[in-house]
Design a protein around this motif. Structure first.
Motif: not given
Length: 534
Positions: A122-130, A152-158, A183-190
């Motif tokens: 569930s940890g991924f979704y805390y950052g995703y919502a933020a 997405l680059l930051s998510t890839a590196l992580f 957090m890196g993937e949060g802006p994807t859809m908007p």
């Protein structure tokens, strides 16, 4: 730029289409690139957007399958009834000893219980919502290209660094890393919504939307299938993270070279396509997008909250499948890891295919006048909610009949394909000018389902028995059906007045101040319909 905005405002007041901003003079390089590009740039954006969403979802789900090979899973037989005994609430497994059964996993090094695993997932979704709302703001202010690309680059590196982080810090560091990935993937859809609004004419959005957002299912398919292959035969689970992290870095390189935030900032788009987009994409340079986001009106809009509730229900069911289906297949139904990867991919193949089918049916019925846009959204959202709710309950009562259970899971995801022609595109119906901000609000709220679902299921299934999982699936059923009822009551299919208050004016009795930079000189006494035909 200020001069261009003043000219755009003048055209707006005169009822004319704003002119495109001036472009830099062509160079020899841009002329050469333009002559080599025979595919329209909006379709290149669509393909790269598809790969970007695919990339995002592979990095999101790869841990779901890898974690089954990271954890040492011990099942105790305290009955003393011998090797052939099988508990009545568990499925049989060929490898059973008299007292204790340990599944051999050469690279499993952690003793994490189900609660800990659920918290990590569930940890991924805390950052995703933020980062949903900040991501939408940054994409509207600076453009979608770099907001999406750098995220997405930051998510890839992580993702690439995940094996190092896990071995250094265990569950705690992995949880923190998953938050950062989210957090890196949060802006994807908007960001993608904003770019599609700038690049795609209204009459092409159905196809482009299915193309781009279908990348989510391709990502689930590709991620599950490749993870199963990479993990088969006792291979190191670290290979999964190296593979998908490297794929993300490669995508970012191509994205940086090929895609741009708007047609008018693309250096080598053909002049013919540029003229076509400037004449047909009404939101590309709309002066109303320079106004503040009308949060006061958005938060008071019943159709917006209906959309939020529908998204919460969908995400609850969807994340139950995405996050926990691999665990259910491996820990409950006792499939081996290679088979788990393949079978986990099947439901997403069904969803991807059916999303196009449902989209064609919905568009055809609206075009023929058989139902309105609002009715179409309600029908397909209902199919995508109640259908899967029923199927997962049937799967839970299939017990250890592996074939029947997987058939029900595949059917549930196939019906969930109606989501794309239902509530997924409803944000563009309600607010084409503020699609990014509305999407960020909806995704931020619904992402809490992604936070709650893995953790709650981990609490409800400490022993991974059939009865425990059946209870978790009944909770999912209640959420899917309940939120769908709310959507059916308050959903709408028209552009809302607050999306373009300069044109539609304020509703009677509005007492919450102006939504624009300056007051509108004359406000109509009654609100004008945004779409007479809906």
């Amino acid at each position: 730029m200020e001069e261009h905005e003043a000219q755009a405002q003048a055209h707006k007041l005169l009822g004319q289409k704003p002119q495109a901003p001036p472009r830099r003079p062509d160079t020899a390089l841009t002329r050469t690139l333009r002559s080599c590009c025979v595919i329209p740039q909006r379709y290149i954006l669509g393909v790269m957007g598809l790969l970007g969403v695919c990339n995002a979802y592979t990095m999101r789900v790869c841990l779901n399958l890898a974690i089954t090979q990271m954890v040492i899973h011990v099942e105790k037989n305290t009955t003393g009834l011998g090797a052939n005994y099988t508990a009545p609430d568990t499925c049989p497994n060929e490898l059973v000893t008299n007292a204790t059964k340990i599944v051999t996993k050469p690279y499993a090094i952690f003793y994490w219980d189900e609660k800990t695993q659920g918290l990590i997932l569930s940890g991924f979704y805390y950052g995703y919502a933020a980062t949903q709302v900040p991501g939408g703001y940054l994409a509207e202010k600076f453009g979608g290209k770099w907001t999406l690309g750098i995220g997405l680059l930051s998510t890839a590196l992580f993702t690439f660094l995940t094996p190092v982080v896990i071995r250094a810090g265990g569950a705690t560091w992995l949880f923190i890393l998953r938050v950062l990935q989210g957090m890196g993937e949060g802006p994807t859809m908007p960001a993608l919504m904003i770019m599609l609004a700038r690049w795609v004419p209204p009459h092409e959005r159905g196809f482009q939307g299915a193309l781009v957002f279908g990348g989510a299912q391709i990502g689930n398919i590709f991620g599950s299938f490749m993870s199963g292959i990479l993990l088969a035969d006792g291979r190191d689970w670290a290979y999964v993270f190296y593979f998908f992290g490297g794929f993300g870095i490669l995508w970012f390189t191509l994205w940086s070279l090929l895609c741009y935030s708007t047609p008018n900032t693309h250096p080598y788009i053909s002049k013919k396509e540029l003229a076509y987009l400037n004449n047909n994409v009404t939101t590309a340079e709309n002066i109303s997008t320079k106004d503040p986001v009308p949060w006061k009106a958005i938060l008071r809009s019943a159709p917006v909250w209906a959309l939020v509730w529908a998204a919460v229900g969908h995400d609850w069911g969807y994340y139950t499948m995405v996050t926990d289906l691999p665990k259910y297949s491996h820990d409950v139904l006792k499939f081996n890891i290679a088979t788990t990867g393949t079978l986990t991919a099947l439901p997403y193949i069904a969803m991807w295919i059916c999303s196009f089918l449902f989209g064609l049916i919905c568009d055809y019925c609206v075009k023929k006048g058989w139902h309105t846009i609002k009715t179409g959204r309600i029908i397909h959202t209902t199919v995508a909610a109640t259908g899967p709710a029923i199927c997962i309950i049937l799967a839970s009562y299939a017990g250890c009949d592996r074939t029947a259970a997987m058939v029900y899971f595949v059917l549930s995801m196939a019906l969930m394909g109606g989501f794309y022609s239902g509530m997924k595109v409803n944000a563009l119906d309600l607010a084409p000018n503020y699609a990014g901000s509305l999407t960020s609000l909806v995704n931020t709220t619904s992402t809490f389902a992604g936070i709650a679902t893995p953790y709650l299921i981990g609490l409800m299934t400490p022993n991974s028995t059939l009865s425990e999982w059946r209870g978790a699936f009944w909770v999912c059923f209640a959420v899917l059906v309940g939120t769908n009822v709310v959507y059916c009551i308050w959903a709408d299919g028209k552009q809302q007045w607050w999306d373009d208050v300069r044109q539609y004016g304020y509703p009677p009795g509005w007492k919450h101040g102006s939504l624009t930079k300056e007051e509108i000189p004359e406000q109509p006494e009654t609100i004008k319909l945004a779409d007479g035909k809906e």
